[in-house]
Scaffold this motif. Structure first.
Motif, PDB file in Angstrom:
ATOM      1  N   ARG A   1       0.828  -1.220   0.000  1.00  0.00           N
ATOM      2  CA  ARG A   1       0.000   0.000   0.000  1.00  0.00           C
ATOM      3  C   ARG A   1       0.855   1.261   0.000  1.00  0.00           C
ATOM      4  NH1 ARG A   1      -5.233  -1.198   1.499  1.00  0.00           N
ATOM      5  NH2 ARG A   1      -5.513  -3.269   2.366  1.00  0.00           N
ATOM      6  N   CYS A   2       2.064   1.163   0.527  1.00  0.00           N
ATOM      7  CA  CYS A   2       2.892   2.358   0.737  1.00  0.00           C
ATOM      8  C   CYS A   2       4.294   2.117   0.146  1.00  0.00           C
ATOM      9  CB  CYS A   2       2.964   2.657   2.239  1.00  0.00           C
ATOM     10  SG  CYS A   2       3.953   4.102   2.644  1.00  0.00           S
TER      11      CYS A   2
ATOM     12  N   LEU B   1       7.652   2.959   1.976  1.00  0.00           N
ATOM     13  CA  LEU B   1       8.055   2.312   3.235  1.00  0.00           C
ATOM     14  C   LEU B   1       9.432   1.650   3.112  1.00  0.00           C
ATOM     15  CD1 LEU B   1       6.881   1.561   6.082  1.00  0.00           C
ATOM     16  CD2 LEU B   1       6.245  -0.640   5.063  1.00  0.00           C
TER      17      LEU B   1
ATOM     18  N   PRO C   1       5.149   9.519   1.126  1.00  0.00           N
ATOM     19  CA  PRO C   1       4.483   8.509   1.964  1.00  0.00           C
ATOM     20  C   PRO C   1       2.986   8.803   2.021  1.00  0.00           C
ATOM     21  CG  PRO C   1       5.837  10.002   3.303  1.00  0.00           C
ATOM     22  CD  PRO C   1       6.070  10.374   1.872  1.00  0.00           C
ATOM     23  N   ASN C   2       2.189   7.782   1.732  1.00  0.00           N
ATOM     24  CA  ASN C   2       0.754   8.040   1.559  1.00  0.00           C
ATOM     25  C   ASN C   2      -0.110   7.496   2.696  1.00  0.00           C
ATOM     26  OD1 ASN C   2       1.377   5.439   0.944  1.00  0.00           O
ATOM     27  ND2 ASN C   2       0.028   5.268  -0.821  1.00  0.00           N
ATOM     28  N   LEU C   3       0.530   6.991   3.764  1.00  0.00           N
ATOM     29  CA  LEU C   3      -0.221   6.493   4.930  1.00  0.00           C
ATOM     30  C   LEU C   3       0.391   7.084   6.192  1.00  0.00           C
ATOM     31  CD1 LEU C   3      -0.101   2.655   4.205  1.00  0.00           C
ATOM     32  CD2 LEU C   3      -1.917   4.248   3.569  1.00  0.00           C
TER      33      LEU C   3
END
Ligand SMILES: Cc1cc2nc3c(=O)[nH]c(=O)nc-3n(C[C@H](O)[C@H](O)[C@H](O)COP(=O)(O)OP(=O)(O)OC[C@H]3O[C@@H](n4cnc5c(N)ncnc54)[C@H](O)[C@@H]3O)c2cc1C
Length: 350
Positions: free
Chosen positions: A121-122, A125, A230-232
């Motif tokens: 998802r990221c 990371l 970073p999207n979370l």
């Protein structure tokens, strides 16, 4: 005469004003600065999640997240549910598994997942997270609120329903009179049946100011223009660090052990040292090194020894207290304010 005067217009004061108004009380909030601008609320990046190793806080956080989802529906700029991954320290995985199983997840979707699922998802990371069987709690509905906008929106909503708020007024003292309380401002006073002190890390108006401690919370911001954004929201329990994405190619990292004191004045922060430490945390969390440092942000949050807010309620004292719970308050302050005010109403204390 007001039913309630709330002193302090941070997230706590604004939530209490809204909660009092919802209960049909006549309420006035008095803020020294501007609403949301005078204390921790102005500096907070407002990550909200349910999982908390302290179970009673997790219960409040769950109600808090529901509150933000519902209230935020009318304020799209307020709540950003981008999802949050909480990487567990290996020794806490079993306890967290039991926690997740106990949760009513119907509307939240919290799951215990292999860290590799978070990496999918990221992409930003750090690849180390996919090694050694690391596990994370994944909360798809979690994310962040903007505490300053939230305080303003809660105040506006309460005012539209009849509550009052005055800004730029510093309360000097609370005096007990025969059948009411007098909130003194230096140029006179305002009368109320009850007073709630919600002044965060400035507790001197309380009967027991020493029961409120202060922490400095230090974040660093970075630009992500030259590498994956970073999207979370990310939290690493073992390393004690976290990341909160911004919306325009930047993000915030924090985690330095907070300095603690009885007063904010004792909590000076060395910005160079803070940036070095948070850069280390950024390298732990993200795979690329191509992020540029922007700034260091310092806020002071008030808290009680057990992180729970009630020192003395208006039923047994001139002033109740409602402070910020040290870096975690944005999650549950509004929900807790509603519970506290309705509890006081049931007991006839307001
Ligand atoms: C840097 C930082 C990051 C954070 N990040 C998160 C996070 O990611 N997630 C999370 O859940 N929580 C977070 N928090 C915590 C959360 O935001 C705070 O707990 C919350 O905002 C505190 O709100 P408050 O109203 O209790 O205090 P404050 O916001 O400090 O409000 C107190 C208000 O009282 C006013 N005041 C003081 N004295 C007087 C007086 N005599 N008369 C009138 N007014 C007075 C002040 O001007 C101020 O506006 C963070 C906090 C900080 C500092």
């Amino acid at each position: 005469m007001e039913d309630v005067i709330i002193i302090g217009g941070g997230l706590s004061g604004a939530s209490l004003l809204f909660a009092c108004q919802q209960q049909g009380l006549s309420a006035l909030m008095v803020e020294d600065n501007v609403v949301g601008g005078g204390g921790a609320t102005a500096h907070s990046r407002g990550m909200v999640r349910v999982y908390d190793p302290q179970p009673e806080l997790a219960d409040y956080a769950s109600a808090g997240l529901r509150f933000w989802r519902d209230f935020g529906a009318d304020h799209p700029e307020l709540y950003t549910p981008i999802g949050l991954a909480y990487f567990l320290a290996p020794e806490n995985i079993e306890q967290a598994r039991r926690f997740v199983e106990r949760q009513d997840n119907a509307d939240h979707g919290m799951r215990l997942v292999p860290a590799a699922e978070i990496a999918d998802r990221c992409p930003a990371l750090h690849p180390d997270y996919t090694r050694d069987g690391r596990m994370a709690i994944w909360e798809p509905q979690a994310g962040h609120i903007n505490p300053r906008i939230a305080a303003r929106a809660l105040t506006d909503r309460a005012q539209s329903l009849g509550a009052s708020a005055i800004e730029g007024v510093r309360v000097r003292r609370i005096r007990q009179q025969s059948d009411h309380l007098r909130v003194e401002t230096g140029f006179g006073g305002i009368r109320a049946r009850r007073v709630i002190v919600a002044t965060g890390a400035a507790p001197h108006l309380l009967d027991q100011p020493e029961a409120v401690r202060t922490r400095s919370i230090v974040l660093s911001s970075f630009s992500s223009k030259s590498a994956d954004h970073p999207n979370l929201c990310l939290i690493d329990e073992a390393q004690g660090c976290y990341l909160r994405p911004g919306q325009t190619g930047h993000f915030y990292v924090g985690g330095a052990k907070p300095a603690e004191s009885a007063t904010p004045e004792d909590l000076a922060v060395d910005p160079d040292q803070a940036m070095r430490q948070n850069t280390g945390f950024r390298k732990t969390l993200l795979g690329s090194d191509a992020y540029d440092p922007i700034s260091v942000h310092v806020g002071h949050d008030g808290y009680t020894e057990d992180f729970l807010p009630i020192l003395r309620t208006p039923s047994d004292s001139a002033a109740g207290a409602f402070c910020g719970f040290s870096g975690r308050g944005a999650k549950y302050i509004p929900a807790l304010a509603q519970q506290m005010v309705s509890g006081w109403m049931e007991r006839g204390a307001l």
